[in-house]
Design a protein around this motif. Structure first.
Motif, short mmCIF file in Angstrom:
data_model
loop_
_atom_site.label_atom_id
_atom_site.label_comp_id
_atom_site.label_asym_id
_atom_site.label_seq_id
_atom_site.Cartn_x
_atom_site.Cartn_y
_atom_site.Cartn_z
N THR F 18 0.86 -1.19 0.00
CA THR F 18 0.00 0.00 0.00
C THR F 18 0.89 1.23 0.00
O THR F 18 1.80 1.35 0.82
CB THR F 18 -0.91 -0.01 1.23
OG1 THR F 18 -1.80 -1.12 1.14
CG2 THR F 18 -1.74 1.27 1.30
N LEU F 19 0.63 2.13 -0.96
CA LEU F 19 1.41 3.36 -1.09
C LEU F 19 0.56 4.55 -0.68
O LEU F 19 -0.60 4.65 -1.07
CB LEU F 19 1.79 3.60 -2.56
CG LEU F 19 2.64 2.54 -3.22
CD1 LEU F 19 2.73 2.82 -4.71
CD2 LEU F 19 4.01 2.53 -2.59
N LEU F 20 1.15 5.44 0.09
CA LEU F 20 0.52 6.74 0.32
C LEU F 20 1.27 7.76 -0.51
O LEU F 20 2.51 7.86 -0.43
CB LEU F 20 0.57 7.14 1.78
CG LEU F 20 -0.23 8.41 2.01
CD1 LEU F 20 -1.66 8.08 2.35
CD2 LEU F 20 0.42 9.27 3.04
N ARG F 25 -3.68 10.44 -2.17
CA ARG F 25 -4.26 9.22 -2.72
C ARG F 25 -3.52 8.01 -2.16
O ARG F 25 -2.36 8.08 -1.80
CB ARG F 25 -4.15 9.20 -4.24
CG ARG F 25 -5.06 10.21 -4.89
CD ARG F 25 -5.16 9.95 -6.37
NE ARG F 25 -3.86 10.03 -7.01
CZ ARG F 25 -3.53 9.35 -8.09
NH1 ARG F 25 -4.40 8.53 -8.66
NH2 ARG F 25 -2.35 9.50 -8.62
N GLN F 26 -4.21 6.88 -2.13
CA GLN F 26 -3.62 5.64 -1.65
C GLN F 26 -3.76 4.61 -2.76
O GLN F 26 -4.81 4.51 -3.40
CB GLN F 26 -4.37 5.22 -0.40
CG GLN F 26 -3.65 4.18 0.42
CD GLN F 26 -4.33 3.95 1.76
OE1 GLN F 26 -4.48 4.86 2.57
NE2 GLN F 26 -4.80 2.74 1.99
N THR F 28 -3.10 0.48 -3.74
CA THR F 28 -2.77 -0.86 -3.25
C THR F 28 -2.63 -1.78 -4.47
O THR F 28 -3.50 -1.77 -5.34
CB THR F 28 -3.87 -1.39 -2.32
OG1 THR F 28 -3.96 -0.51 -1.20
CG2 THR F 28 -3.53 -2.79 -1.81
N GLU F 47 -7.02 2.31 -6.54
CA GLU F 47 -6.76 3.66 -6.03
C GLU F 47 -7.88 4.03 -5.08
O GLU F 47 -9.05 3.88 -5.40
CB GLU F 47 -6.74 4.63 -7.22
CG GLU F 47 -6.63 6.07 -6.82
CD GLU F 47 -7.02 7.01 -7.97
OE1 GLU F 47 -7.60 6.53 -8.96
OE2 GLU F 47 -6.74 8.19 -7.86
N THR F 48 -7.49 4.57 -3.92
CA THR F 48 -8.50 4.98 -2.94
C THR F 48 -8.27 6.43 -2.57
O THR F 48 -7.16 6.82 -2.22
CB THR F 48 -8.40 4.11 -1.67
OG1 THR F 48 -8.49 2.74 -2.05
CG2 THR F 48 -9.52 4.42 -0.70
N THR F 49 -9.31 7.22 -2.68
CA THR F 49 -9.26 8.60 -2.18
C THR F 49 -10.33 8.74 -1.11
O THR F 49 -11.02 7.77 -0.78
CB THR F 49 -9.54 9.60 -3.31
OG1 THR F 49 -10.90 9.44 -3.73
CG2 THR F 49 -8.61 9.39 -4.49
N THR F 53 -13.13 4.40 -4.46
CA THR F 53 -12.10 3.43 -4.83
C THR F 53 -12.36 3.03 -6.28
O THR F 53 -13.51 2.85 -6.69
CB THR F 53 -12.17 2.18 -3.93
OG1 THR F 53 -11.85 2.58 -2.60
CG2 THR F 53 -11.19 1.12 -4.39
N THR F 68 5.02 7.06 1.70
CA THR F 68 5.36 5.80 2.37
C THR F 68 4.80 4.61 1.61
O THR F 68 3.82 4.73 0.88
CB THR F 68 4.77 5.73 3.80
OG1 THR F 68 3.37 6.04 3.73
CG2 THR F 68 5.45 6.69 4.74
#
Lengths: 79, 79, 79, 79, 79, 79, 79
Positions: F18-20, F25-26, F28, F47-49, F53, F68
């Motif tokens: 999982t990237l921030l 935005r995130q 996975t 992509e999750t905001t 998603t 991160t």
């Protein structure tokens, strides 16, 4: 030619210095290490923001966040 | 070719200069050191913001925060 | 291949140029020095913001703050 | 491997191009010079913002401010 | 070791890709060129913002503005 | 000396991560490629905001946008 | 000359450290890896924002997002 900024910085090692950071926080501590990117290490450091002061202890600081560093005692000597 | 900016900067050593920083603060002091990144050291420096002026003494400045540096006296000579 | 931008910039030395900076300030002055980072020195420079114009004299500018530089007279010649 | 972006840019020299900058300004002009940092020189350039259009003449642009460059005529040919 | 991102990018040449930029604009086009800075060239590109979609044709994009690139068809194959 | 971060990253290849990102935005997905700039390629990415998603498929990410990366399964093993 | 900041950082490996990031998030974890860009890997990390704390496990952090790192226990020893 005048001395380079990093040479002058090295003479401040073991002195108390105050850093202003880009996010407007201020750190005061004893300068113990530095490199050519202006990465810095402070001992016995305090952080001050508009709201509060807290003790952080040893702090490693990424140089890209530094705006200014000043050393009140060094200034007195050179003035 | 014209002289490079850093050469012209070196001629300003020992003169009073005024810096405008990216965070809109203004610093005035005697230029005592500089390097090719425009890292600068000022002696006997004053910081001015919209709200106040305070004396900082010796200040080390990371070049990436500098927008402009001007030297009123040098300008008078070159004009 | 066409000339590089820095070569074209050097031909503007001794001409009046207008700079737009990232903080929306505008500087007009005589170009006297430049390097490959687009660090620039202007003589007899005026600064203009939305609120005011003031005379700065000799100004050293860090290239990373420059958005555009234009030279009205050079444009007239090349058009 | 496909051609590199800077090679494709060189083929646009002498054509009208439109640049979108990070500060949302738009510049249209004839591409006359470029380098590997995407520093660009436009001749006979116009600047357009949300409020107005004005003629700038010859413009030197620091590559770090460029978001996109498009060339309507080149697109028509390649489509 | 796994393939490097730029190698995977090269395999996307001639495919339709969608780019999300730092200023929240979205570009969709056929990838025709790229380099190690992720500078990219798209053919037959459309730009989409919250307000509108417009056709840009050939677009050169500075890599530093790219957040993500995705290729719906490539994803289908690798999933 | 401890292993370098990029070596540890390579061990996460083929795992779900999982990237921030800096724009909050995130993402996975399955890590399939990376380089020394932390440019990354994810397969089967979502992509999750704050609002939604959506499935993106294969995604190439410019390292400068990453804040991160965490890998829940790797954490469980090392804890 | 004093030790360089990265040397001092290596002595903090296996200790609990607290990072402040540019986006104001705070991460606390056991330092397990670092490189000269201040890319860092934390094990057993917790993330704290103004609103909440959550467990992330193993976290890889891009150095350009770090403002400060402090190590309460190391500070106690050196003070």
């Amino acid at each position: 030619m005048a001395d380079a900024p990093t040479l002058l910085l090295e003479r401040l090692v073991k002195q108390r210095v105050t850093l202003l950071l880009k996010d407007a926080r201020q750190l005061t501590g004893t300068l113990v290490a530095l490199d050519e990117h202006m990465n810095l290490v402070l001992d016995d450091a305090d952080e001050t923001t508009a709201e509060m002061t807290r003790h952080l202890g040893k702090v490693v600081l990424r140089g890209s966040n530094v705006v200014t560093l000043h050393a009140p005692q060094a200034a007195a000597k050179s003035a």
